[in-house]
Each structure stands twice: as C-alpha cells, then as structure tokens.
Design an enzyme around this catalytic site. Structure first.
Site, PDB file in Angstrom:
ATOM      1  N   ARG A  41       0.848  -1.189   0.000  1.00 54.30           N
ATOM      2  CA  ARG A  41       0.000   0.000   0.000  1.00 54.30           C
ATOM      3  C   ARG A  41       0.882   1.237   0.000  1.00 54.30           C
ATOM      4  NH1 ARG A  41       1.806   1.993   3.872  1.00 54.30           N
ATOM      5  NH2 ARG A  41       0.633   3.864   3.485  1.00 54.30           N
ATOM      6  N   GLY A  42       0.237   2.418  -0.179  1.00 55.01           N
ATOM      7  CA  GLY A  42       1.006   3.655  -0.316  1.00 55.01           C
ATOM      8  C   GLY A  42       1.146   3.915  -1.815  1.00 55.01           C
ATOM      9  N   ALA A  43       0.801   5.126  -2.248  1.00 56.86           N
ATOM     10  CA  ALA A  43       0.681   5.377  -3.693  1.00 56.86           C
ATOM     11  C   ALA A  43       1.943   5.016  -4.499  1.00 56.86           C
ATOM     12  CB  ALA A  43       0.274   6.834  -3.918  1.00 56.86           C
ATOM     13  N   ARG A  75      -6.943  -0.363  -7.310  1.00 59.58           N
ATOM     14  CA  ARG A  75      -7.314   0.722  -6.391  1.00 59.58           C
ATOM     15  C   ARG A  75      -7.407   2.011  -7.223  1.00 59.58           C
ATOM     16  NH1 ARG A  75      -4.273   1.098  -0.858  1.00 59.58           N
ATOM     17  NH2 ARG A  75      -6.242   2.105  -0.305  1.00 59.58           N
ATOM     18  N   GLN A 173      -2.413   2.494   9.686  1.00 64.07           N
ATOM     19  CA  GLN A 173      -1.106   2.691   9.038  1.00 64.07           C
ATOM     20  C   GLN A 173      -0.194   3.560   9.907  1.00 64.07           C
ATOM     21  OE1 GLN A 173      -4.053   3.079   7.547  1.00 64.07           O
ATOM     22  NE2 GLN A 173      -3.997   2.710   5.358  1.00 64.07           N
ATOM     23  N   ASP A 214      -2.056  10.827  -2.334  1.00 65.46           N
ATOM     24  CA  ASP A 214      -2.354   9.728  -3.265  1.00 65.46           C
ATOM     25  C   ASP A 214      -2.593  10.242  -4.672  1.00 65.46           C
ATOM     26  OD1 ASP A 214      -3.204   8.678  -0.428  1.00 65.46           O
ATOM     27  OD2 ASP A 214      -2.654   6.997  -1.709  1.00 65.46           O
ATOM     28  N   ASN A 224      -5.693  12.331  -0.007  1.00 64.52           N
ATOM     29  CA  ASN A 224      -4.810  11.540   0.860  1.00 64.52           C
ATOM     30  C   ASN A 224      -5.709  10.775   1.821  1.00 64.52           C
ATOM     31  OD1 ASN A 224      -2.116  10.760   1.720  1.00 64.52           O
ATOM     32  ND2 ASN A 224      -2.488  11.916   3.575  1.00 64.52           N
ATOM     33  N   LYS A 225      -5.097   9.973   2.655  1.00 63.85           N
ATOM     34  CA  LYS A 225      -5.839   9.112   3.574  1.00 63.85           C
ATOM     35  C   LYS A 225      -6.958   9.867   4.286  1.00 63.85           C
ATOM     36  CE  LYS A 225      -5.530   5.613   4.050  1.00 63.85           C
ATOM     37  NZ  LYS A 225      -6.470   4.693   3.333  1.00 63.85           N
TER      38      LYS A 225
HETATM   39  O1  MRU Z   1      -4.746   3.242   1.778  1.00 63.16           O
HETATM   40  P1  MRU Z   1      -3.263   3.497   1.774  1.00 63.16           P
HETATM   41  O2  MRU Z   1      -2.581   3.011   2.995  1.00 63.16           O
HETATM   42  O3  MRU Z   1      -2.608   3.009   0.503  1.00 63.16           O
HETATM   43  O4  MRU Z   1      -3.148   5.080   1.772  1.00 63.16           O
HETATM   44  C1  MRU Z   1      -1.870   5.645   1.755  1.00 63.16           C
HETATM   45  C2  MRU Z   1      -1.848   7.104   1.978  1.00 63.16           C
HETATM   46  O5  MRU Z   1      -2.857   7.749   2.078  1.00 63.16           O
HETATM   47  C3  MRU Z   1      -0.493   7.737   1.990  1.00 63.16           C
HETATM   48  O6  MRU Z   1      -0.497   8.873   2.780  1.00 63.16           O
HETATM   49  C4  MRU Z   1      -0.111   8.126   0.565  1.00 63.16           C
HETATM   50  O7  MRU Z   1      -0.231   7.049  -0.305  1.00 63.16           O
HETATM   51  C5  MRU Z   1       1.263   8.669   0.488  1.00 63.16           C
HETATM   52  S1  MRU Z   1       2.452   7.384   0.560  1.00 63.16           S
HETATM   53  C6  MRU Z   1       3.974   8.014   0.205  1.00 63.16           C
END
Ligand code: MRU
Length: 326
Positions: A41-43, A75, A173, A214, A224-225
């Site tokens: 996970r994480g963009a 996603r 997270q 994201d 973002n999250k």
């Molecule tokens: O659902 P996730 O855990 O993939 O969401 C991730 C985030 O929102 C992060 O803040 C974002 O991807 C930046 S990661 C460098």
C-alpha cells in the site's frame, strides 16, 4: 520491494509491526490481489508493484495489455499506479523490456524520494513538533519515503524533533507502520488517536503538519488518507503550516480539481471489526471511505522532487507529455 528471478518480493504490510513477512508474487493476479488486500500500500509503492507486475507478466509470456487492465482495476485513487503502468507500456512501445522499464521506474522512485528529503529538510528544525497522518514512509514507496524523507534527512543532520503520529483508523497505518519506521530511525514520537489533532493544534503543540498524497489535481487539491482534510482545516484555523510531501508522479495534470479524483470505498468489515473482532452491533452498516480531498487553499506547499512548490506553481511543472489517463 524488488524483483528476484521471475517473482516480485515485498514486505507484507499487513503483518507489521509484529511480523516481518516477505511475500513472493509470481503472476499479475497475485500482484493485483496484494494491492487490493493492502499487503502492499502507499501510492508510490503501489505504482512500483504494478510496474514489477508487468515485468513478471512479460517473463511469463502473458499479454501486457490485459495485465495492465487488471492492475488498473485494483485501487482507483492513487495516481502513481496509472503513471507507472503508462510509463512501462510507453517504454515497451519504445523498444525496452518491461523488466528494464520497471527497474528504472523503481530506481527513479527512490531518487525522487531522496530529492524530497533534500528539499524538505529545512522545514524540520531543532525542536519542531510535527503531526503526520497515515504512513508515507519507506514502506509506502520503493524506499526512503515521502514524509519520511525530510524527517530522515533532518535526523541525519543531527536535529532532534518530535512527531505526533495519528493512528489512522481503520487500517492503523500510523500506529502500526509509521511508528515502526520512526522507531527504526530513532525519531522521538507518540501515537495519538485520529480525533486528537484538534486538541493538539489548539494547545499550540504542533508546529508543522506534514502528510503524503495519493493524487494531486492540477490545481493543487489533494487526495490523501481519510482524515487528512480535517487536519488541514484545523491547521489553517490555528495558523500552523500544512505541507504535502509527494513525488511529481502523484500529480495528475489530467484532473483539473479535486472533484475529478475518484475516492475508493473499501469493505465495511474493515470498520465494523478490529483484528477480526466485531466493534459494532450486528446489523449496523458502515461506509469505509479510504481517502478525502483537501482543497488547495489549505495547503501551504508541496515538497516535491523538483523543490518546494506552492499550489499555484504546480501547473507550471506540467510535463510536455502528460501520461494517458484511465
Ligand atoms: O490506503 P493506503 O494506505 O494506501 O493510503 C496511503 C496514503 O494515504 C499515503 O499517505 C499516501 O499514499 C502517500 S504514501 C507516500
């Protein structure tokens, strides 16, 4: 995350911080499911996983177009996924192998994060109290991280500072992953519940809010999250700078504003249970929005690989050739 033989190997982020498990993924379907189930996970990390997914599809003799289509369905919100797939397909059309293109993409992701660290380091001074959300560390990228990059660079410069980590319900997270990474780097931190941001900012206990992204629209609106937007509004209300650390691969110049960003909704079980244990009455429903959009007017600046940019400056950095959108 790395390629070994014809498999992608990566840390299973669902098992952290208690177990360091390495997954070995051998075909595109396995990579797609690892993205959907949040094992990865994480963009930027999702983008690199997809690029490697295309490399193993190529090695197996699978159809790259079909593999790309499957990965694009995993996603919807993070832009790096689409940027990475477009990049690999473009390089392949230009004569490279998918493996070469994926390796280059992953290598460049690390370089982009290092550049974010160099540019953002000056914001983290001796004694700065940072509030962050979710995980934008090495785990969320190929290595180094986005939010984590300036923190790491400031630490390497010998500065002492403090990070408040909001736990990030429902997937945690923040408390599982960011706290683990900060601990590895020897950075002083404390986990707070997501709802504590208002109190901390009101008490003057935060000097800087620093989050990842994201997908960033051309006007600077930033997905973002879930839970990022309220922190941005609170930061502005209390006169605290709010910065977004992200590589330019997260900027979607094809999206004019935040309304064009698709927001993922995940299974309601993630909200109705914790570690498999029900935390709501039987029969209650849930809405599980994975992201929110912070309007650009709440964002002080973007710490990117090209430098620190104000939202209004983003458009000037549009590459002449914009990657094809979904
Ligand atoms: O659902 P996730 O855990 O993939 O969401 C991730 C985030 O929102 C992060 O803040 C974002 O991807 C930046 S990661 C460098």
């Amino acid at each position: 995350m790395w390629l070994e033989g014809d498999a992608v190997r990566m840390i299973d982020q669902r098992a952290l911080p208690f177990d360091l498990k390495i997954l070995e993924l051998r075909d595109v379907e396995e990579v797609a499911r690892a993205i959907e189930s949040m094992a990865i996970r994480g963009a930027p990390a999702i983008g690199a996983a997809a690029a490697y997914g295309l490399a193993i599809a190529e090695a197996r003799g699978d159809d790259l177009g079909r593999a790309a289509a499957r990965l694009r369905r995993t996603r919807p919100t993070g832009h790096d996924l689409f940027a990475a797939i477009d990049r690999v397909l473009r390089d392949v059309a230009g004569g490279a192998t998918a493996r070469e293109a994926a390796e280059a993409y992953a290598r460049e992701d690390v370089e982009r994060c290092r550049a974010i660290g160099r540019h953002g380091k000056r914001l983290i001074k001796e004694g700065t109290r940072v509030l962050t959300h979710c995980n934008a560390g090495a785990l969320a990228t190929v290595d180094v991280g986005t939010v984590m990059a300036p923190l790491r660079a400031a630490r390497e410069a010998g500065r002492d500072f403090f990070v408040y980590v909001s736990e990030t319900r429902p997937y945690l997270q923040g408390s599982r992953l960011t706290a683990w990474e900060l601990g590895q780097e020897g950075i002083d931190h404390a986990i707070v519940v997501d709802a504590a941001a208002g109190l901390l900012l009101q008490r003057g206990e935060v000097d800087l809010v620093l989050v990842g992204a994201d997908r960033i629209a051309a006007n600077g609106d930033t997905a973002n999250k879930i839970g990022t937007y309220p922190k941005a509004v609170l930061a502005k209300a209390h006169g605290v700078p709010f910065y977004v650390a992200a590589p330019m691969t997260t900027v979607d110049f094809g999206a004019r504003g935040g309304r064009a960003i698709p927001i993922e909704e995940r299974p309601e079980e993630e909200v109705l249970t914790m570690a498999g244990v029900p935390v709501a009455p039987k029969g209650s429903r849930a809405r599980n929005f994975a992201f929110d959009v912070t309007p650009a007017r709440y964002i002080t600046g973007f710490i990117t690989d090209l430098g620190i940019l104000r939202p209004a400056d983003l458009r000037k950095r549009r590459p002449r050739r914009t990657s094809k959108q979904r």
